[in-house]
Design a protein around this motif. Structure first.
Motif, short mmCIF file in Angstrom:
data_model
loop_
_atom_site.label_atom_id
_atom_site.label_comp_id
_atom_site.label_asym_id
_atom_site.label_seq_id
_atom_site.Cartn_x
_atom_site.Cartn_y
_atom_site.Cartn_z
N LYS A 28 -78.52 24.58 31.36
CA LYS A 28 -79.63 25.45 31.71
C LYS A 28 -79.79 25.73 33.19
O LYS A 28 -80.57 26.57 33.58
N ILE A 29 -79.09 25.01 33.97
CA ILE A 29 -79.28 25.17 35.40
C ILE A 29 -78.70 26.50 35.86
O ILE A 29 -77.51 26.78 35.69
N VAL A 30 -79.53 27.30 36.46
CA VAL A 30 -79.12 28.67 36.72
C VAL A 30 -78.94 28.93 38.21
O VAL A 30 -77.84 28.83 38.75
N GLY A 31 -80.02 29.24 38.88
CA GLY A 31 -79.91 29.67 40.27
C GLY A 31 -79.87 28.53 41.26
O GLY A 31 -78.81 28.17 41.77
N THR A 32 -81.03 27.94 41.50
CA THR A 32 -81.14 26.91 42.51
C THR A 32 -80.50 25.61 42.07
O THR A 32 -80.05 25.48 40.92
N ASP A 33 -80.52 24.65 42.94
CA ASP A 33 -80.00 23.34 42.58
C ASP A 33 -81.08 22.42 42.05
O ASP A 33 -80.83 21.28 41.72
N ALA A 34 -82.32 22.92 42.04
CA ALA A 34 -83.41 22.11 41.48
C ALA A 34 -83.20 21.93 39.98
O ALA A 34 -82.95 22.90 39.27
N PRO A 35 -83.30 20.69 39.49
CA PRO A 35 -83.02 20.42 38.08
C PRO A 35 -84.18 20.81 37.16
O PRO A 35 -84.91 19.95 36.72
N GLU A 36 -84.31 22.08 36.85
CA GLU A 36 -85.36 22.54 35.92
C GLU A 36 -86.76 22.47 36.52
O GLU A 36 -86.95 22.05 37.65
N SER A 37 -87.71 22.81 35.69
CA SER A 37 -89.11 22.78 36.11
C SER A 37 -89.65 21.36 36.25
O SER A 37 -89.30 20.67 37.18
N PRO A 38 -90.50 20.89 35.33
CA PRO A 38 -91.11 19.58 35.61
C PRO A 38 -90.31 18.42 35.04
O PRO A 38 -89.74 17.64 35.78
N ALA A 39 -90.24 18.35 33.74
CA ALA A 39 -89.61 17.20 33.10
C ALA A 39 -88.11 17.20 33.38
O ALA A 39 -87.48 18.24 33.44
N ILE A 40 -87.57 16.04 33.53
CA ILE A 40 -86.14 15.91 33.75
C ILE A 40 -85.44 16.05 32.41
O ILE A 40 -85.27 15.08 31.68
N GLN A 41 -85.11 17.27 32.08
CA GLN A 41 -84.55 17.50 30.76
C GLN A 41 -83.09 17.87 30.86
O GLN A 41 -82.43 18.12 29.87
N ALA A 42 -82.60 17.89 32.07
CA ALA A 42 -81.22 18.21 32.42
C ALA A 42 -80.36 18.81 31.31
O ALA A 42 -80.32 20.02 31.15
N THR A 43 -79.75 17.96 30.52
CA THR A 43 -78.81 18.49 29.55
C THR A 43 -79.38 18.62 28.14
O THR A 43 -78.66 19.00 27.23
N ALA A 44 -80.65 18.31 27.96
CA ALA A 44 -81.27 18.46 26.65
C ALA A 44 -80.48 17.80 25.53
O ALA A 44 -79.82 18.45 24.73
N GLU A 45 -80.59 16.50 25.49
CA GLU A 45 -79.80 15.75 24.52
C GLU A 45 -80.05 16.19 23.08
O GLU A 45 -81.16 16.42 22.66
N ARG A 46 -78.99 16.28 22.36
CA ARG A 46 -79.08 16.63 20.94
C ARG A 46 -79.25 15.37 20.11
O ARG A 46 -78.54 14.39 20.32
N ILE A 47 -80.13 15.45 19.17
CA ILE A 47 -80.46 14.27 18.37
C ILE A 47 -80.33 14.65 16.90
O ILE A 47 -80.75 15.72 16.50
N PRO A 48 -79.72 13.80 16.11
CA PRO A 48 -79.57 14.11 14.67
C PRO A 48 -80.92 14.36 14.02
O PRO A 48 -81.93 13.75 14.38
N ALA A 49 -80.92 15.24 13.05
CA ALA A 49 -82.16 15.70 12.43
C ALA A 49 -83.02 14.56 11.92
O ALA A 49 -84.25 14.56 12.09
N ALA A 50 -82.41 13.59 11.30
CA ALA A 50 -83.18 12.50 10.70
C ALA A 50 -83.96 11.74 11.77
O ALA A 50 -85.14 11.44 11.60
N ARG A 51 -83.29 11.48 12.88
CA ARG A 51 -83.94 10.76 13.96
C ARG A 51 -85.01 11.63 14.61
O ARG A 51 -86.10 11.17 14.95
N ARG A 52 -84.71 12.90 14.79
CA ARG A 52 -85.67 13.85 15.37
C ARG A 52 -86.92 13.92 14.50
O ARG A 52 -88.04 13.99 14.98
#
Lengths: 237, 237
Positions: free
Chosen positions: B7-31
């Motif tokens: 998701k990192i686009v323009g600046t080097d700032a890592p997203e807006s507020p929460a550190i969600q960097a790579t947005a981990e994928r989680i299996p449906a059951a656990r989610r």
DNA sequence: TCTTGTTGTAATCGAATGATTACTTATCAG
DNA sequence: CTGATAAGTAATCATTCGATTACAACAAGA
């Protein structure tokens, strides 16, 4: 143009469903009471967030904008209905205490459970429990309070609910004279009653023997009254 | 294109507020579990009607459409969260009973109030009361149930709430062996506790001596735990 | 009769909300 | 590596709801 029946337009049928013919004008103070009564029923049934000002308006036989204008906001309306319910509960308890101290309850005294003692606090506890159960009949007073108790997350409602609950506790403790543990038990029984009403357990009274036992055990002599009130409520909705 | 940081686009700032960097994928059951846990907290706090699927989504750190798609409707989500809370309460009680019958609670037995008797039902009653108070810590289990109890007007929720409440009553009566009156009193104390939590009485513990007395009288040894849990909850919101 | 305040409504607005659609992107079996 | 499937989101839609505005009709006093 004469002033007969303002809304009747085309056909001779008197409006749609309700017979509202001339739409009687009612002084604001009286209208206020009617709206508060309607609001109590609606809020009691659906909670604060689950109710709409339009539902209250419909129940009061009036337009939604009028409800809002008279009370300002839905929250203000809820708070007034809450105060009203709170006041009615306090009054009911104080009436019992006053009547007891005036010796006007000789008849009911004989019907009380002697196992629980016959000192003033113990007898008042039983008499107030009866008065509490009687309030179930009074359309939604108890559930209105209960809905306020679980809406503690709304700052204004939460604050009023806390104060109101403590008022009741103090009344039971100081005016009826119950020691803290007995006052606590009294309130606990009341909260159980509210819960049973909230989940509409009386609705399945005939179909579930567990429900039957729990209701009988909790409401005792007041069960028929509550069953009748629940039935009436079901038909009304 | 490599798969680093989607998701990192323009600046080097890592997203807006929460550190969600790579947005981990989680299996449906656990989610599913994570969402149910979040939903329990949200519903417990604001009730069924007062909660939004977006609040649940935010609490679970996920998008609103995903929540809806995973559970179908808000009502279905509520019902699943309700079943989960209901199951946890039953488990907690059954654990106590099993441990007691296995003789694993010798230590706690000594701390019980001997005035209430030392037969199995009386002791279990006290032990279950402790287990119940412990559940206050478990983010919203108790208030989730309470919110269901006052949402009886919703047909699906009401039906589940009735059945759930009767389940608990039967457990207390049949598995713990309490006679109906004792089971009723046990449930009543529970409903009072729920109410005190609902109106957030612990929040004004220090500022009101009546609140202090009522809380101490109701929660006894468990008061510090509840006070701490309430404080934590306040900061979390 | 005129006029003024009260009672009341229709119309509508903007925000919120549950749900749907269409679209990405990671992950993993072959 | 390469599809294919699973995980996830952005955009958006149709309703609903609390609130506002503008207006109508009735009553009472001057």
């Amino acid at each position: 143009m004469s002033s007969v029946a303002k809304k009747i337009v085309g056909t001779d049928a008197p409006e749609s469903p309700a017979i509202q013919a001339t739409a009687e004008r009612i002084p604001a103070a009286r209208r206020r009471e009617l709206i508060l009564e309607a609001a109590t029923g609606v809020f009691a049934e659906r909670g604060y967030a689950g109710s709409t000002t339009d539902q209250v308006a419909k129940a009061a036989g009036i337009s939604q904008p009028y409800v809002v204008r008279m009370f300002g906001t839905k929250e203000a309306l809820f708070l007034e209905a809450l105060d009203r319910a709170h006041g009615k509960l306090l009054s009911a308890f104080r009436s019992v205490i006053a009547a007891y101290d005036a010796g006007e309850l000789a008849e009911q005294l004989g019907q009380l459970d002697p196992d629980q003692g016959n000192a003033r606090p113990q007898q008042l506890k039983q008499l107030m429990a009866i008065a509490y159960a009687d309030l179930v009949e009074d359309r939604g007073i108890l559930m209105m309070l209960m809905q306020a108790f679980v809406a503690g997350h709304e700052p204004a409602i939460g604050a009023r609910a806390r104060e109101g609950f403590l008022d009741i506790y103090r009344l039971v403790r100081d005016e009826a004279g119950l020691p803290p543990e007995a006052a606590r038990d009294f309130l606990a029984q009341g909260m159980l009653m509210n819960t049973l009403i909230g989940i509409r357990l009386p609705d399945i009274y005939q179909q579930d023997s567990t429900a039957e036992e729990l209701l009988e055990c909790t409401l005792r002599a007041k069960l028929p009254l509550v069953l009748k009130a629940s039935q009436a409520q079901r038909q009304a909705v």
